[in-house]
Design a protein around this motif. Structure first.
Motif, PDB file in Angstrom:
ATOM      1  N   GLN A   6       0.721  -1.344   0.068  1.00  0.00           N
ATOM      2  CA  GLN A   6      -0.030  -0.144  -0.054  1.00  0.00           C
ATOM      3  C   GLN A   6       0.859   1.333  -0.031  1.00  0.00           C
ATOM      4  N   ILE A   7       0.606   2.097  -1.214  1.00  0.00           N
ATOM      5  CA  ILE A   7       1.469   3.356  -1.151  1.00  0.00           C
ATOM      6  C   ILE A   7       0.428   4.506  -1.298  1.00  0.00           C
ATOM      7  N   SER A   8       0.601   5.445  -0.207  1.00  0.00           N
ATOM      8  CA  SER A   8      -0.412   6.568  -0.344  1.00  0.00           C
ATOM      9  C   SER A   8       0.544   7.865  -0.214  1.00  0.00           C
ATOM     10  N   ASN A   9       0.249   8.693  -1.061  1.00  0.00           N
ATOM     11  CA  ASN A   9       0.667  10.380  -1.255  1.00  0.00           C
ATOM     12  C   ASN A   9       2.196  10.050  -1.067  1.00  0.00           C
ATOM     13  N   LEU A  10       2.854   9.108  -2.014  1.00  0.00           N
ATOM     14  CA  LEU A  10       4.571   9.060  -1.861  1.00  0.00           C
ATOM     15  C   LEU A  10       4.966  10.111  -2.565  1.00  0.00           C
ATOM     16  N   THR A  11       5.916  10.929  -1.852  1.00  0.00           N
ATOM     17  CA  THR A  11       6.400  12.105  -2.515  1.00  0.00           C
ATOM     18  C   THR A  11       7.887  11.905  -2.402  1.00  0.00           C
ATOM     19  N   LYS A  12       8.758  12.062  -3.468  1.00  0.00           N
ATOM     20  CA  LYS A  12      10.380  12.079  -3.102  1.00  0.00           C
ATOM     21  C   LYS A  12      10.969  13.257  -4.193  1.00  0.00           C
ATOM     22  N   SER A  13      11.716  13.935  -3.287  1.00  0.00           N
ATOM     23  CA  SER A  13      12.490  14.952  -4.424  1.00  0.00           C
ATOM     24  C   SER A  13      13.980  14.838  -4.332  1.00  0.00           C
ATOM     25  N   TYR A  14      14.748  15.054  -4.972  1.00  0.00           N
ATOM     26  CA  TYR A  14      16.233  15.119  -4.891  1.00  0.00           C
ATOM     27  C   TYR A  14      16.513  16.641  -5.033  1.00  0.00           C
ATOM     28  N   GLY A  15      16.834  17.283  -3.882  1.00  0.00           N
ATOM     29  CA  GLY A  15      17.115  18.572  -3.925  1.00  0.00           C
ATOM     30  C   GLY A  15      15.845  19.345  -4.258  1.00  0.00           C
ATOM     31  N   LYS A  16      15.875  20.076  -5.320  1.00  0.00           N
ATOM     32  CA  LYS A  16      14.999  20.866  -6.100  1.00  0.00           C
ATOM     33  C   LYS A  16      14.160  19.991  -6.855  1.00  0.00           C
ATOM     34  N   LYS A  43       9.718   5.310 -11.973  1.00  0.00           N
ATOM     35  CA  LYS A  43       9.594   3.988 -11.789  1.00  0.00           C
ATOM     36  C   LYS A  43      10.663   3.625 -10.789  1.00  0.00           C
ATOM     37  N   THR A  44      11.669   3.531 -11.042  1.00  0.00           N
ATOM     38  CA  THR A  44      12.645   3.227 -10.250  1.00  0.00           C
ATOM     39  C   THR A  44      12.818   3.820  -8.793  1.00  0.00           C
ATOM     40  N   THR A  45      12.385   5.147  -8.678  1.00  0.00           N
ATOM     41  CA  THR A  45      12.277   6.030  -7.748  1.00  0.00           C
ATOM     42  C   THR A  45      11.385   5.050  -6.441  1.00  0.00           C
ATOM     43  N   ILE A  46      10.169   4.819  -7.224  1.00  0.00           N
ATOM     44  CA  ILE A  46       9.086   4.364  -6.426  1.00  0.00           C
ATOM     45  C   ILE A  46       9.510   3.058  -5.879  1.00  0.00           C
ATOM     46  N   ILE A  47      10.373   2.119  -6.587  1.00  0.00           N
ATOM     47  CA  ILE A  47      10.647   0.875  -6.153  1.00  0.00           C
ATOM     48  C   ILE A  47      11.727   0.962  -5.459  1.00  0.00           C
ATOM     49  N   LYS A  48      12.785   1.735  -5.434  1.00  0.00           N
ATOM     50  CA  LYS A  48      13.773   1.873  -4.524  1.00  0.00           C
ATOM     51  C   LYS A  48      13.270   2.367  -2.964  1.00  0.00           C
ATOM     52  N   LEU A  53      15.804   1.648   0.022  1.00  0.00           N
ATOM     53  CA  LEU A  53      17.049   2.206  -0.689  1.00  0.00           C
ATOM     54  C   LEU A  53      17.140   3.417  -0.436  1.00  0.00           C
ATOM     55  N   LEU A  54      15.799   4.278  -0.583  1.00  0.00           N
ATOM     56  CA  LEU A  54      15.758   5.669  -0.647  1.00  0.00           C
ATOM     57  C   LEU A  54      14.972   6.047   0.808  1.00  0.00           C
ATOM     58  N   SER A  55      15.675   6.742   1.501  1.00  0.00           N
ATOM     59  CA  SER A  55      14.963   7.390   2.828  1.00  0.00           C
ATOM     60  C   SER A  55      14.323   8.836   2.287  1.00  0.00           C
ATOM     61  N   ASP A  56      13.856   9.341   3.321  1.00  0.00           N
ATOM     62  CA  ASP A  56      13.862  10.696   3.464  1.00  0.00           C
ATOM     63  C   ASP A  56      12.500  11.171   2.413  1.00  0.00           C
ATOM     64  N   TYR A  57      11.422  10.387   2.447  1.00  0.00           N
ATOM     65  CA  TYR A  57      10.377  10.403   1.565  1.00  0.00           C
ATOM     66  C   TYR A  57       9.166  11.015   2.277  1.00  0.00           C
ATOM     67  N   GLY A  58       8.183  11.553   1.555  1.00  0.00           N
ATOM     68  CA  GLY A  58       6.872  11.886   2.188  1.00  0.00           C
ATOM     69  C   GLY A  58       5.921  11.230   1.796  1.00  0.00           C
TER      70      GLY A  58
END
Lengths: 234, 130, 289
Positions: A6-16, A43-48, A53-58
């Motif tokens: 279950q994924i809800s409102n996933l947001t991930k930025s790299y800097g700007k 796609k890969t961002t969501i998967i990671k 493998l990626l922390s720091d997400y909303g």
């Protein structure tokens, strides 16, 4: 049907730069979901993010109630879009590695799959052709009885003949007890096995529907629809 | 295995058509046990859920019968199968007629073309039954 | 789980280090041969009888230092490479998605790296032994002196400094692969952190060497014996200083064993803090590209 992911409102930025924005979707048990989009669509961002493998997400990501981490990872069988198993490993060592760390790994099945591909167990992975290496990785990943299989571009880098084999392997090892989430930008080969399609453009979901429903309502193949939607991008 | 489905139409529907054709041709005998969802999924190269949908629909339509523990079977009902043998030619003929009209051949002309074709092929001794 | 991890980490890194060891011993053979020839020349043509013992400015010690330094530096580089490749390279997709906590993974890598440090120490000692054997003008008794006193200090000292240096090194590498406020650190930041690391390490190595060796002496023998005047080898391994052999009175006079313990404790504290900081980064701030 039980929701495995279950994924809800996933947001991930790299800097700007915002990689993905407000992503919401589920993967139900027994289904095969395709994350479809051109390169760079997120796609890969969501998967990671799912794999930890990626922390720091909303937003919220949960795999059978667990946040991304070692416990969730014990239930996910992951095929990344890079060669993650050291290529100087012999095939037999790679099998031993999986057996050592994953309780749900079926070594007998893996060996049978490799034997069917006529890959000798004592060969180093790097001595195999690129397509063969992908198949070895895939065989190991699909030999686990996991709740969720996450495959990042499983057919992206191989020739058309290998693609068919890979799709076949995925189907053969899919027993409806788990679920599969796969990402690709090559839609034509994969569309017959998808239950649900999610189109991703520049980090946002622009389509999320049952595949046969799309065919019925729009009288078009998924591949055609994909090309139409992304004709400026692909 | 590459499937040769028309990806523009729902695949589950196409699988229904193929199974019905199989039954009409006698390739699947009345009362015969249908292969499992997994086996069929592999055979056709599609998602098992799609097969599941098709089989469920076929059950609904009365062409398949489910035994709770042992799986699905083709119906033994002769009337149903006989009706199928009429229905399928209808679909094939329907598609054919649509194509001919699309080529600009008028409806009254169509039987004439068919008759002429069969006579020609018979004379050349070619086997059209295959 | 930890032991399984360590097994694979060893296998993963073994190739680098065996190569290093082989080259190092080969260099030692060459060095011994060169020194032997040089000493032969000196005795035969320059009329010098004196054997080349551990005199402070002997050519031999300088040459040995020159060879030992690259071995130490190579060891650091190998360890850094091992950590970076296995955690943040392609294999990182494996290391960080295993059903094992990041702390356990980190612990495995620290332990395996530390084991390799011990291996490299053994290699360094083997190098000295090999050169002694090859170069025919070195007295064997003084070699045993080296073993009795300097060697133990050498090993223990290097090991403790390595214990702090490895987590520090891993912290720097992890930092350069982390994300803060959405910004990925790399390049210049990593370089800066690298200098910081080198500075901390250099300080530790220097301070420990000054303080630690006397403690070992005190533990092993009584003050006032003839050993007091002999070789004390300070050869911190991981790169910054090599072989300063002192014969005669220790310039720093007496010592206080408590200060030695303080510096050991300080080193271990730095090790623990660096390891914890790295663990925290791995859990919360990692961003695998």
């Amino acid at each position: 049907m039980e929701k495995i992911l279950q994924i809800s409102n996933l947001t991930k930025s790299y800097g700007k730069t915002q990689a993905v924005r407000d992503i919401t979707f589920d993967v139900k048990k027994g289904s095969i979901v395709g994350l479809l989009g051109p390169n760079g669509s997120g796609k890969t961002t969501i998967i990671k993010t799912i794999m930890g493998l990626l922390s720091d997400y909303g937003g919220n990501v949960s795999i059978k109630g667990e946040a991304p981490g070692p416990i969730a990872n014990s239930r996910i069988s992951y095929l990344p879009d890079v060669a993650h198993i050291p290529t100087w490993f012999k095939v037999s060592r790679a099998i031993a590695f999986f057996a050592d760390f994953y309780e749900d790994f079926d070594a007998v099945r893996a060996e049978a799959m490799l034997a069917a591909m006529k890959i000798p167990l004592d060969k180093k992975i790097k001595s195999l052709s690129r397509g063969m290496q992908e198949k070895v990785q895939l065989s190991l990943v699909m030999s686990r009885r996991a709740d969720l299989y996450v495959l990042d571009e499983p057919i992206g880098a191989v020739d058309p003949a290998s693609r068919e084999f890979i799709i076949d392997t995925i189907l053969k090892n899919f027993d409806g007890e788990g679920a599969i989430l796969l990402s690709t930008h090559i839609v034509a080969d994969i569309e017959p096995i998808l239950d649900v399609a999610i189109f991703l453009r520049e980090g946002e979901i622009i389509l999320h529907d049952d595949v046969d429903k799309i065919r019925e309502e729009k009288a078009t193949s998924l591949d055609q629809l994909f090309r139409e939607v992304f004709k400026n991008v692909v | 295995m590459s499937n040769n489905f028309d990806n523009k139409r729902p695949i589950y529907q196409q699988i229904i058509d193929r199974i019905l054709t199989s039954i009409a041709k006698g390739e699947m005998a009345p009362g015969e046990k249908v292969a499992s969802v997994r086996v069929m999924a592999l055979y056709y190269g599609v998602n098992p859920n799609t097969i599941q949908k098709s089989l469920a629909k076929l059950e609904e339509m009365g062409y398949l019968r489910a035994e709770r523990t042992s799986g699905r079977y083709v119906t033994s009902d002769a009337a149903t199968i006989a009706a199928l043998k009429t229905r399928i030619p209808d679909t094939i003929i329907g598609d054919f007629v649509a194509e001919m009209i699309g080529l600009g051949i008028a409806k009254p002309e169509i039987p004439h073309h068919v008759k002429e074709y069969i006579e020609r092929v018979d004379k050349d001794g070619k086997d059209i039954a295959n | 789980m930890l032991f399984k991890l360590m097994k694979y980490d060893f296998v993963y890194s073994a190739r680098l280090f065996f190569a290093l060891g082989t080259i190092a011993i080969a260099l030692a053979f060459i060095l011994g041969g060169v020194d032997g020839l040089y000493q032969g020349y000196r005795i035969m043509f320059a009329g010098q009888e004196q054997s080349i013992i551990f005199t402070p400015n002997s050519t031999f010690m300088q040459m040995l230092s020159i060879v030992l330094i690259p071995v130490g530096v190579a060891a650091i580089i190998h360890i850094a490479q091992f950590y970076h490749k296995s955690m943040f390279g392609k294999a990182g997709h494996l290391a960080m998605t295993m059903p094992v906590s990041r702390g356990t993974v980190l612990l495995s890598k620290i332990t395996v790296s530390f084991a390799w440090v011990l291996y490299v120490i053994a290699v360094a000692m083997a190098m000295v032994a090999v050169t002694h054997i090859i170069s025919p003008y070195l007295s064997l008794t003084l070699f045993f002196t080296f073993i009795d006193i300097g060697t133990i200090a050498f090993i223990v000292h290097t090991a403790i400094v390595a214990l702090a240096a490895i987590p520090l090194l891993f912290f720097c590498i992890t930092l350069s692969n982390s994300v803060f406020i959405g910004v990925r650190l790399n390049g210049i930041i990593a370089g800066f952190i690298g200098f910081l690391y080198a500075g901390i390490y250099a300080y530790l190595a220097d301070r420990l060497t000054m303080r630690f060796t006397p403690a070992i002496d005190a533990m092993i023998m009584n003050p006032g014996t003839i050993w007091e005047q002999h070789t004390i080898v300070r050869v911190p391994l991981m790169g910054l200083q090599y072989g300063r052999i002192v014969i005669g009175q220790r310039p720093w006079g007496g010592h206080d064993v408590y200060i030695d313990i303080f510096f050991i404790a300080l080193t271990l504290a730095i090790a623990a803090i660096a390891a914890a900081a790295t663990h925290s980064l791995l859990k919360k701030r990692v961003s695998l590209q």
